[in-house]
Design a protein around this motif. Structure first.
Motif, short mmCIF file in Angstrom:
data_model
loop_
_atom_site.label_atom_id
_atom_site.label_comp_id
_atom_site.label_asym_id
_atom_site.label_seq_id
_atom_site.Cartn_x
_atom_site.Cartn_y
_atom_site.Cartn_z
N ILE A 188 0.82 -1.22 0.00
CA ILE A 188 0.00 0.00 0.00
C ILE A 188 0.85 1.26 0.00
N LEU A 189 2.13 1.14 0.40
CA LEU A 189 3.02 2.31 0.40
C LEU A 189 3.96 2.31 -0.81
N THR A 271 -3.95 -0.08 -9.02
CA THR A 271 -4.70 -0.62 -7.90
C THR A 271 -3.93 -1.78 -7.29
N LYS A 272 -3.62 -1.68 -6.00
CA LYS A 272 -2.88 -2.72 -5.31
C LYS A 272 -3.86 -3.56 -4.48
N VAL A 273 -3.63 -4.85 -4.44
CA VAL A 273 -4.44 -5.75 -3.63
C VAL A 273 -3.51 -6.60 -2.76
N ALA A 274 -3.77 -6.59 -1.47
CA ALA A 274 -2.99 -7.40 -0.53
C ALA A 274 -3.95 -8.27 0.27
N ILE A 275 -3.78 -9.57 0.21
CA ILE A 275 -4.59 -10.52 0.98
C ILE A 275 -3.65 -11.22 1.94
N VAL A 276 -3.82 -10.95 3.22
CA VAL A 276 -2.91 -11.50 4.22
C VAL A 276 -3.69 -12.24 5.30
N ASP A 456 -10.65 5.16 -9.87
CA ASP A 456 -10.03 3.86 -10.12
C ASP A 456 -8.52 3.97 -10.19
N LYS A 457 -7.98 5.10 -9.73
CA LYS A 457 -6.53 5.31 -9.70
C LYS A 457 -6.02 5.28 -8.26
N ASN A 458 -4.81 4.79 -8.10
CA ASN A 458 -4.11 4.85 -6.81
C ASN A 458 -4.93 4.25 -5.66
N ARG A 459 -5.54 3.12 -5.95
CA ARG A 459 -6.31 2.42 -4.93
C ARG A 459 -5.48 1.31 -4.30
N ALA A 460 -5.87 0.97 -3.08
CA ALA A 460 -5.29 -0.21 -2.42
C ALA A 460 -6.40 -0.91 -1.66
#
Length: 936
Positions: A188-189, A271-276, A456-460
């Protein structure tokens, strides 16, 4: 002017009468700064802010702010910005070793609670509250700031001792949250320096760094051009300025200073996606982050434009909250708000706590749909009107309290100005500005923000869940599909508001039948014709605050076989609303009013708690009357609440955290496994009945004759009597003689030792408990309090400063009067598993020293000073008197007990603490509980 939650809301009735000026006229006008603040810059570059403020009286808040945090560390210095903060408490030019803490404790300043500091990514801030009523103390406090600025000794031996403390702080921060954060933060950073420079640093560096590394950090970054001194308090401004100039002017300006780089978090448009997941994480949380360039407030137009942001946040918050007040809520908790993010960025963030892993898509869809609803259809005019009323009402309160604002609040404004370039206009100028410009904020203007915030820009997107449920969580592909498709079929928001009188008919007023005064406390005691007793304490501590509390004995202890329903009874009834309003409608009805009132039923008591102001006191009293006489049942809302509660408990049971297992095990020991103290489980919710909850509620509030109302704040006794007679005097009365059915559950006698093995991280938690019966009295209570404080002081010295084995240690005490006197001491700390027995042994040695010799005289002096100083400020607050009067009436204690404080403090001696320690710390009655990591 950008503000966080408090948002400097000012209120004026009806938007304003001043003609609206064009927003365009403001773009060229700079933001005026509060003229009540004396500012300056020394030749060496140090900035200072000084303000006289007499709240609290005879106190000052001092700060040293340094524009240096963890982002400035080299690879070999990771964690040393924070370590440097620690070292400033371990020896400076004028306060070698631990003399700083020792000196301040003698003046009544508590280490940790008062004296403190924090290290962030971009800054380090030192906090020092200091008394100003003793000669030389303010100057000594400013001397402390100067020592922090450039007088740290950084002795090699002290650095070695502090390694253990900092490593223990790092250890205590480990766990599921930390492990998951480490996984998603770089995502996200955008792999920026912020993701690589967490303030706690790296243990591998903290263990082995050379002293020269931290000395280099101090030399490079603790320098005048990066520092500010802030002083706000009850003092002479000119004299304070002279002291600051005299103390800080001698600090030399740096020669060829290192460039202070401003690091950014890059925006790449993706768009970033993190699944933890983590085996010890019990929740299902989703965050939707829309990153935006930081908005700086440079002109008055920026201040005016931020009204729109505040109104947007308020309306969006209301809509998301309404989703949780439905029969089938899409999540347990949710929220959406625009605000500061990190570094050079702001963000619009939507967050939801899902019921379970399978409901994550439902939760994300609901957030996306609400955002899309606002984008497509906007807010409604009634929503905006209500948001403006609330905005204005809060600002009016702030303005009315401008001479009663605590110094700590002002300090934060000036910190924000120095560190973040945020302006501080002051109450008068901002109030005037709001009157002129808030009315000009249009619905179209606020609605346009949705298209700006939600793109839809710079999403996380961050999804966090239990490892066990990994296969049930949405995949990255599913999330991206939802981002692209959710919300396409949403319909416009329907605003369901009701405009009816809160009460269906006028109450039949009672009368004051008896009145007496307690002149020493400035308290009036009224007896009303329905038997209700009212304690009134008018004060001038706040200009626009009235606090209300009512208590009666009974609670759900009178329904011993219906514990589960009893626990939830008042919450479920309150969730239904009151009178003609359901909960959502009531919130809308209350727009622009300061009157928050809520009923409660605890195990032993029932009552009402609320706060209001003189203007809305009658509304608050109407709410109280309605909660007694017109509670509502909302079956649909309650079914959603109970379903959510059951899901929450199921999540906890599926993934039991080490902390939860330890807490439950300790609770079972302390209560001898009594079923009345067992934690709630999912099946507990099946026993909860709304109909029975309403019956229990009505029973507890059917008779007000045994209630004692305590009202404290900005009112005159004679002026509010008619309102009390009209509403409190009209409450139902059956004159029954009620009491609670005390369960009499206290820690067992005997010696118990229990070790619980749970957790992946190499960290332990220790809790040591001594308890038993004692004679409840002011004289014995003060000895208990003294023993707690002197032991706290001694254990911090022993376990932290000498053993370097803990970051912190907590000593707490508690006393009970009912059904018979009981006391309990609890000592708790976290540490390395291999150090448990050594630190327990050292703890017991310190307790034994007090048992054999009594407390050190210097520690008794610290306790007396701290208690006296704490009480000096406490008695100037409405909240203190509300709780003091309510508690003493409930316990049947003498209301004049507070007048004995000096006599009671005088009874604390070495001999008395020795006797107390021998009486209250007994080997025969002792509980030791230890949490150890699981064997690998």
């Amino acid at each position: 002017m950008k503000k966080a939650v408090i948002a400097l809301y000012f209120a004026v009735s009806g938007i304003c009468t001043v003609p609206f000026a064009s927003a365009q006229d403001l773009s060229a006008r700079k933001i005026p700064l509060d003229p009540n603040v004396k500012t300056g810059k020394l030749k060496n570059g140090i900035t200072y802010y000084i303000r006289k403020n007499a709240e609290p009286k005879n106190r000052a808040e001092l700060r040293l702010a340094v524009k240096a945090g963890s982002v400035l560390e080299t690879d070999q210095q990771q964690g040393l910005a924070h370590f440097m903060e620690h070292m400033n408490f371990n020896g400076t030019t004028n306060f070698p070793k631990n003399e700083l803490v020792n000196f301040l404790q003698k003046t009544g300043v508590r280490f940790g609670a008062d004296l403190n500091a924090y290290t962030g990514f971009d800054e380090t801030v030192y906090m020092l509250p200091i008394p100003t009523d003793s000669a030389g103390l303010l100057e000594k406090g400013i001397q402390v700031l100067e020592d922090w600025a450039h007088g740290a000794l950084l002795d090699s031996a002290e650095i070695e001792k502090e390694r253990g403390v900092v490593l223990e702080e790092s250890r205590m921060g480990r766990g599921a949250q930390q492990r998951m954060r480490d996984q998603f933060l770089k995502v996200i950073l955008n792999n920026s320096r912020y993701a690589e420079r967490l303030p706690i640093g790296k243990d591998s560096i903290l263990k082995v760094f050379k002293p020269q590394a931290i000395r280099s950090f101090y030399k490079d970054w603790y320098r005048p051009d990066l520092m500010a001194v802030i002083a706000v308090g009850d003092f002479d401004v000119a004299k304070t300025e002279a002291i600051i100039i005299q103390k800080f002017s001698s600090i030399p300006a740096p020669v060829n200073p290192k460039k202070r780089i401003r690091y950014d978090i890059p925006l790449d448009g993706t768009t970033k996606v993190a699944i933890v997941t983590d085996p010890e994480y019990p929740q299902n949380l989703i965050q939707l982050i829309y990153k935006q360039p930081n908005k700086k407030e440079k002109s008055l137009k920026d201040v005016r434009d931020n009204f729109g942001q505040e109104l947007y946040n308020a309306m969006m918050g209301q809509r998301v909250q309404e989703l949780t007040q439905t029969a089938n809520p899409p999540f347990l908790y949710g929220g959406s708000q625009y605000g500061d993010f990190m570094g050079n960025l702001d963000s619009y963030t939507s967050i939801a706590l899902a019921k379970d892993a399978l409901s994550m898509k439902t939760a994300l869809t609901a957030l996306l749909e609400e955002n899309a609803r606002v984008q497509k259809f906007g807010f409604t005019q009634p929503e905006l009107d209500r948001a403006k009323k609330d905005f204005l009402n809060a600002i009016e309160q702030y303005y009315k309290e401008k001479d009663k604002t605590k110094s700590s609040s002002h300090v934060q404004e000036y910190l924000n100005h120095f560190l973040l370039d945020k302006p501080y206009m002051g109450a008068d100028a901002y109030f005037d500005f709001v009157k002129k410009y808030l009315g000009g904020v249009t619905l179209a203007e606020v609605n346009a923000l949705a298209k700006k915030y939600i793109t839809d820009k710079n999403r996380a997107v961050v999804v966090m869940g239990p490892e066990k449920s990994k296969d049930e969580l949405p995949t990255e592909a599913e999330i991206r599909k939802l981002l692209a498709t959710a919300g396409k079929d949403v319909t416009a928001y329907v605003d369901e508001a009701v405009d009816s009188p809160l009460l269906s008919s006028e109450p039949k007023a009672g009368k004051v039948t008896n009145e007496k005064t307690l002149p020493e406390l400035d308290v009036a005691e009224l007896k009303l014709s329905n038997g209700v007793k009212v304690l009134l304490k008018p004060t001038d501590f706040k200009n626009d605050e009235i606090l209300i509390k009512a208590t009666a004995k009974g609670g759900y202890s009178l329904f011993p076989n219906e514990r589960e329903t009893g626990i939830f009874a008042s919450y479920l009834v309150e969730s239904g609303g009151v009178g003609p309003y359901n909960q959502t409608q009531l919130q809308k009805f209350m727009a622009g009013k300061t009157a928050s009132v809520g009923p409660y039923i605890s195990e032993l008591t029932e009552g009402i708690a609320g706060n209001t102001n003189p203007k809305d006191l009658e509304t608050a009293l109407q709410l109280i009357y309605a909660y007694f006489t017109a509670p509502r049942k909302d079956t649909a809302v309650v079914s959603g609440i109970l379903a959510n509660q059951k899901s929450y408990l199921e999540n906890i049971q599926k993934t039991l955290t080490p902390e939860k297992v330890f807490s439950d095990s300790l609770n079972a020991i302390l209560t001898s496994h009594n079923p009345k103290r067992r934690p709630l489980k999912p099946e507990s919710i099946d026993k909860v009945s709304l109909n029975r909850a309403l019956e229990i509620y009505k029973d507890r509030f059917s008779d007000a004759s045994d209630f004692v109302f305590t009202i404290v704040g900005a009112f005159k006794t004679e002026e509010i009597k008619p309102l009390l007679e009209k509403y409190i005097g009209a409450l139902p009365s059956t004159e029954r003689d009620d009491n609670f059915n005390h369960p009499n559950i206290f820690p067992p006698n005997g010696r118990i030792e229990k070790t619980i093995y749970k957790g992946l991280e190499p960290k332990s938690r220790v809790t040591l408990i001594s308890s038993g019966e004692f004679e409840y009295s002011p004289e014995n209570n003060i000895q208990i309090e003294a023993l707690q404080e002197v032991l706290q002081i001694k254990l911090i010295e022993a376990l932290r400063e000498e053993e370097s084995g803990v970051y912190g240690v907590s000593v707490s005490e508690g006393t009970d009067k009912f059904p018979t006197g009981h006391y309990r001491f609890s000592i708790s700390f976290g540490c390395a598993p291999e150090n448990v027995e050594k630190l327990v042994k050292r703890t017991q040695e310190e307790v034994e020293k007090i048992r054999q010799n009594g407390a050190d005289k210097k520690d008794i002096e610290k306790f007396v000073a701290e208690t006296r100083r704490k009480m000096e400020t406490a008695v100037k607050t409405n909240s203190f008197w509300l709780d003091y009067l309510d508690d003493n009436m409930y316990l049947g204690d003498d209301l004049n007990e507070i007048l004995q404080q000096e006599k009671l403090l005088g009874s604390i001696t070495e001999a008395s603490t020795k006797a107390a320690a021998q009486q209250y710390f007994k080997d025969a009655d002792f509980i030791k509980a230890v949490l150890m990591p699981e064997s690998k």
